[in-house]
Scaffold this motif. Structure first.
Motif, PDB file in Angstrom:
ATOM      1  N   LYS A 116       6.124   5.153  -9.025  1.00  0.00           N
ATOM      2  CA  LYS A 116       7.599   4.662  -9.074  1.00  0.00           C
ATOM      3  C   LYS A 116       8.396   5.720  -7.928  1.00  0.00           C
ATOM      4  O   LYS A 116       9.074   5.042  -7.266  1.00  0.00           O
ATOM      5  CB  LYS A 116       8.091   5.051 -10.445  1.00  0.00           C
ATOM      6  CG  LYS A 116       9.561   4.618 -10.662  1.00  0.00           C
ATOM      7  CD  LYS A 116      10.053   4.937 -11.976  1.00  0.00           C
ATOM      8  CE  LYS A 116      11.590   4.406 -11.991  1.00  0.00           C
ATOM      9  NZ  LYS A 116      12.013   4.504 -13.599  1.00  0.00           N
ATOM     10  N   LYS A 117       7.893   6.604  -7.861  1.00  0.00           N
ATOM     11  CA  LYS A 117       8.569   7.796  -6.835  1.00  0.00           C
ATOM     12  C   LYS A 117       8.087   7.229  -5.488  1.00  0.00           C
ATOM     13  O   LYS A 117       9.058   7.363  -4.694  1.00  0.00           O
ATOM     14  CB  LYS A 117       8.238   9.386  -7.087  1.00  0.00           C
ATOM     15  CG  LYS A 117       8.439   9.765  -8.525  1.00  0.00           C
ATOM     16  CD  LYS A 117      10.115  10.297  -8.343  1.00  0.00           C
ATOM     17  CE  LYS A 117      10.577  11.013  -9.591  1.00  0.00           C
ATOM     18  NZ  LYS A 117      11.862  11.265  -9.475  1.00  0.00           N
ATOM     19  N   LEU A 118       6.994   6.930  -5.158  1.00  0.00           N
ATOM     20  CA  LEU A 118       6.635   6.532  -4.014  1.00  0.00           C
ATOM     21  C   LEU A 118       7.306   5.106  -3.592  1.00  0.00           C
ATOM     22  O   LEU A 118       7.971   5.083  -2.429  1.00  0.00           O
ATOM     23  CB  LEU A 118       5.002   6.176  -4.045  1.00  0.00           C
ATOM     24  CG  LEU A 118       3.921   7.203  -4.067  1.00  0.00           C
ATOM     25  CD1 LEU A 118       2.773   6.837  -4.258  1.00  0.00           C
ATOM     26  CD2 LEU A 118       4.021   8.206  -3.148  1.00  0.00           C
ATOM     27  N   LEU A 119       7.555   4.280  -4.589  1.00  0.00           N
ATOM     28  CA  LEU A 119       8.152   3.035  -4.379  1.00  0.00           C
ATOM     29  C   LEU A 119       9.629   3.481  -3.876  1.00  0.00           C
ATOM     30  O   LEU A 119      10.086   2.890  -3.005  1.00  0.00           O
ATOM     31  CB  LEU A 119       8.208   2.265  -5.639  1.00  0.00           C
ATOM     32  CG  LEU A 119       8.951   0.755  -5.286  1.00  0.00           C
ATOM     33  CD1 LEU A 119       8.421  -0.126  -4.390  1.00  0.00           C
ATOM     34  CD2 LEU A 119       8.962   0.089  -6.635  1.00  0.00           C
ATOM     35  N   MET A 120      10.197   4.138  -4.624  1.00  0.00           N
ATOM     36  CA  MET A 120      11.759   4.719  -4.086  1.00  0.00           C
ATOM     37  C   MET A 120      11.702   5.307  -2.943  1.00  0.00           C
ATOM     38  O   MET A 120      12.718   4.853  -2.230  1.00  0.00           O
ATOM     39  CB  MET A 120      12.144   5.642  -5.531  1.00  0.00           C
ATOM     40  CG  MET A 120      12.455   4.827  -6.588  1.00  0.00           C
ATOM     41  SD  MET A 120      13.228   3.333  -6.575  1.00  0.00           S
ATOM     42  CE  MET A 120      14.877   3.782  -6.223  1.00  0.00           C
ATOM     43  N   LEU A 130       0.683  -1.066   0.159  1.00  0.00           N
ATOM     44  CA  LEU A 130       0.158   0.115  -0.028  1.00  0.00           C
ATOM     45  C   LEU A 130       0.869   1.234  -0.143  1.00  0.00           C
ATOM     46  O   LEU A 130       0.448   2.492  -0.470  1.00  0.00           O
ATOM     47  CB  LEU A 130      -0.896   0.050   1.218  1.00  0.00           C
ATOM     48  CG  LEU A 130      -2.120  -1.135   1.044  1.00  0.00           C
ATOM     49  CD1 LEU A 130      -3.143  -0.796   2.510  1.00  0.00           C
ATOM     50  CD2 LEU A 130      -2.949  -0.717  -0.111  1.00  0.00           C
ATOM     51  N   HIS A 131       2.186   1.296   0.257  1.00  0.00           N
ATOM     52  CA  HIS A 131       3.029   2.369   0.339  1.00  0.00           C
ATOM     53  C   HIS A 131       3.223   2.790  -1.101  1.00  0.00           C
ATOM     54  O   HIS A 131       3.598   4.020  -1.168  1.00  0.00           O
ATOM     55  CB  HIS A 131       4.457   2.109   0.917  1.00  0.00           C
ATOM     56  CG  HIS A 131       4.369   1.944   2.547  1.00  0.00           C
ATOM     57  ND1 HIS A 131       4.248   3.099   3.302  1.00  0.00           N
ATOM     58  CD2 HIS A 131       4.131   0.912   3.336  1.00  0.00           C
ATOM     59  CE1 HIS A 131       4.153   2.635   4.482  1.00  0.00           C
ATOM     60  NE2 HIS A 131       4.252   1.243   4.515  1.00  0.00           N
ATOM     61  N   VAL A 132       2.877   2.103  -2.125  1.00  0.00           N
ATOM     62  CA  VAL A 132       2.976   2.534  -3.526  1.00  0.00           C
ATOM     63  C   VAL A 132       1.681   2.969  -3.957  1.00  0.00           C
ATOM     64  O   VAL A 132       1.592   3.929  -5.047  1.00  0.00           O
ATOM     65  CB  VAL A 132       3.435   1.263  -4.515  1.00  0.00           C
ATOM     66  CG1 VAL A 132       3.531   1.617  -5.728  1.00  0.00           C
ATOM     67  CG2 VAL A 132       4.688   0.712  -3.925  1.00  0.00           C
ATOM     68  N   VAL A 133       0.588   2.920  -3.224  1.00  0.00           N
ATOM     69  CA  VAL A 133      -0.664   3.548  -3.576  1.00  0.00           C
ATOM     70  C   VAL A 133      -1.003   4.840  -3.258  1.00  0.00           C
ATOM     71  O   VAL A 133      -1.448   5.674  -3.550  1.00  0.00           O
ATOM     72  CB  VAL A 133      -1.696   2.581  -3.270  1.00  0.00           C
ATOM     73  CG1 VAL A 133      -3.213   2.856  -3.637  1.00  0.00           C
ATOM     74  CG2 VAL A 133      -1.350   1.233  -3.917  1.00  0.00           C
ATOM     75  N   PHE A 134      -0.646   5.029  -1.824  1.00  0.00           N
ATOM     76  CA  PHE A 134      -0.911   6.294  -1.262  1.00  0.00           C
ATOM     77  C   PHE A 134       0.156   7.386  -1.277  1.00  0.00           C
ATOM     78  O   PHE A 134       1.415   6.735  -1.243  1.00  0.00           O
ATOM     79  CB  PHE A 134      -1.227   5.795   0.417  1.00  0.00           C
ATOM     80  CG  PHE A 134      -2.314   4.902   0.565  1.00  0.00           C
ATOM     81  CD1 PHE A 134      -3.752   5.477   0.387  1.00  0.00           C
ATOM     82  CD2 PHE A 134      -2.217   3.788   1.332  1.00  0.00           C
ATOM     83  CE1 PHE A 134      -4.838   4.707   0.507  1.00  0.00           C
ATOM     84  CE2 PHE A 134      -3.468   2.881   1.264  1.00  0.00           C
ATOM     85  CZ  PHE A 134      -4.877   3.537   1.022  1.00  0.00           C
ATOM     86  N   GLY A 135      -0.211   8.358  -1.411  1.00  0.00           N
ATOM     87  CA  GLY A 135       0.551   9.423  -1.693  1.00  0.00           C
ATOM     88  C   GLY A 135       1.355  10.000  -0.248  1.00  0.00           C
ATOM     89  O   GLY A 135       0.847   9.915   0.625  1.00  0.00           O
ATOM     90  N   VAL A 136       2.634  10.602  -0.683  1.00  0.00           N
ATOM     91  CA  VAL A 136       3.197  11.277   0.477  1.00  0.00           C
ATOM     92  C   VAL A 136       3.609  12.760   0.126  1.00  0.00           C
ATOM     93  O   VAL A 136       3.592  13.189  -0.889  1.00  0.00           O
ATOM     94  CB  VAL A 136       4.387  10.452   0.833  1.00  0.00           C
ATOM     95  CG1 VAL A 136       4.139   9.032   1.243  1.00  0.00           C
ATOM     96  CG2 VAL A 136       5.434  10.352  -0.453  1.00  0.00           C
ATOM     97  N   GLU A 137       3.877  13.418   1.278  1.00  0.00           N
ATOM     98  CA  GLU A 137       4.140  14.870   1.150  1.00  0.00           C
ATOM     99  C   GLU A 137       5.827  15.023   1.079  1.00  0.00           C
ATOM    100  O   GLU A 137       6.626  14.257   1.776  1.00  0.00           O
ATOM    101  CB  GLU A 137       3.971  15.905   1.977  1.00  0.00           C
ATOM    102  CG  GLU A 137       4.170  17.376   2.016  1.00  0.00           C
ATOM    103  CD  GLU A 137       3.614  17.906   3.065  1.00  0.00           C
ATOM    104  OE1 GLU A 137       4.166  19.218   3.221  1.00  0.00           O
ATOM    105  OE2 GLU A 137       2.559  17.515   3.747  1.00  0.00           O
ATOM    106  N   VAL A 138       6.425  15.410  -0.276  1.00  0.00           N
ATOM    107  CA  VAL A 138       7.701  15.524  -0.469  1.00  0.00           C
ATOM    108  C   VAL A 138       8.044  17.330  -0.732  1.00  0.00           C
ATOM    109  O   VAL A 138       7.546  17.754  -1.558  1.00  0.00           O
ATOM    110  CB  VAL A 138       8.193  14.668  -1.570  1.00  0.00           C
ATOM    111  CG1 VAL A 138       9.831  15.094  -1.636  1.00  0.00           C
ATOM    112  CG2 VAL A 138       7.948  13.159  -1.188  1.00  0.00           C
ATOM    113  N   ASN A 139       8.757  17.664   0.299  1.00  0.00           N
ATOM    114  CA  ASN A 139       9.100  19.195  -0.095  1.00  0.00           C
ATOM    115  C   ASN A 139       7.821  20.020  -0.325  1.00  0.00           C
ATOM    116  O   ASN A 139       8.018  21.025  -1.222  1.00  0.00           O
ATOM    117  CB  ASN A 139       9.849  19.338  -1.222  1.00  0.00           C
ATOM    118  CG  ASN A 139      11.280  18.638  -0.794  1.00  0.00           C
ATOM    119  OD1 ASN A 139      11.852  18.625   0.001  1.00  0.00           O
ATOM    120  ND2 ASN A 139      11.862  18.108  -2.250  1.00  0.00           N
TER     121      ASN A 139
END
Length: 131
Positions: A56-60, A39-48
């Motif tokens: 792909k960015k979430l996975l990395m 699920l870490h690849v599905v839900f967004g995160v805040e970056v800067n």
């Protein structure tokens, strides 16, 4: 996490009914962590200050942050569950795994989930500072 903080130390005492309940709950916990990882690849995160939603960015980001800890937690749980099943299904084989102390030590490794608390605390502080 709070559940682990309370129940893991209680696992050191010989309470058969409580240990049976802990075993059942540990299996549900294992299922949760197995579902949580992808699920870490599905839900967004805040970056800067911007919302990141590209898988792909979430996975990395996940691979560089919490993946190894999550993998370790899942591995410990899988080992514990496998050994418990082997212990229940055999009488004399795997006699060295029959030691309750060994299982209790492995269960203590689950306390690594407390590292997640620091992540949650940091995220709450960022949220609180935005208002």
């Amino acid at each position: 996490i709070l559940w682990d903080l309370i129940t893991i130390p209680l696992g050191f005492f010989d309470l058969p009914q409580f240990l049976a309940f802990l075993t059942l709950f540990a299996r549900f916990s294992f299922a949760y962590w197995c579902i949580d990882v992808p699920l870490h690849v599905v839900f967004g995160v805040e970056v800067n200050g911007a919302q990141e939603l590209r898988p792909k960015k979430l996975l990395m980001t996940y691979l560089r942050s919490w993946f190894l800890i999550d993998l370790f937690i899942i591995s410990v749980d899988a080992i514990i569950i496998t050994l418990e099943v082997l212990q229940e299904s055999s009488n004399d084989e795997f006699s060295m795994w029959r030691s309750a102390r060994f299982f209790r030590i492995l269960r203590l490794l689950r306390l690594l989930r407390l590292l997640r608390v620091t992540k949650l605390q940091n995220e709450l502080m960022i949220l609180a500072n935005q208002f």
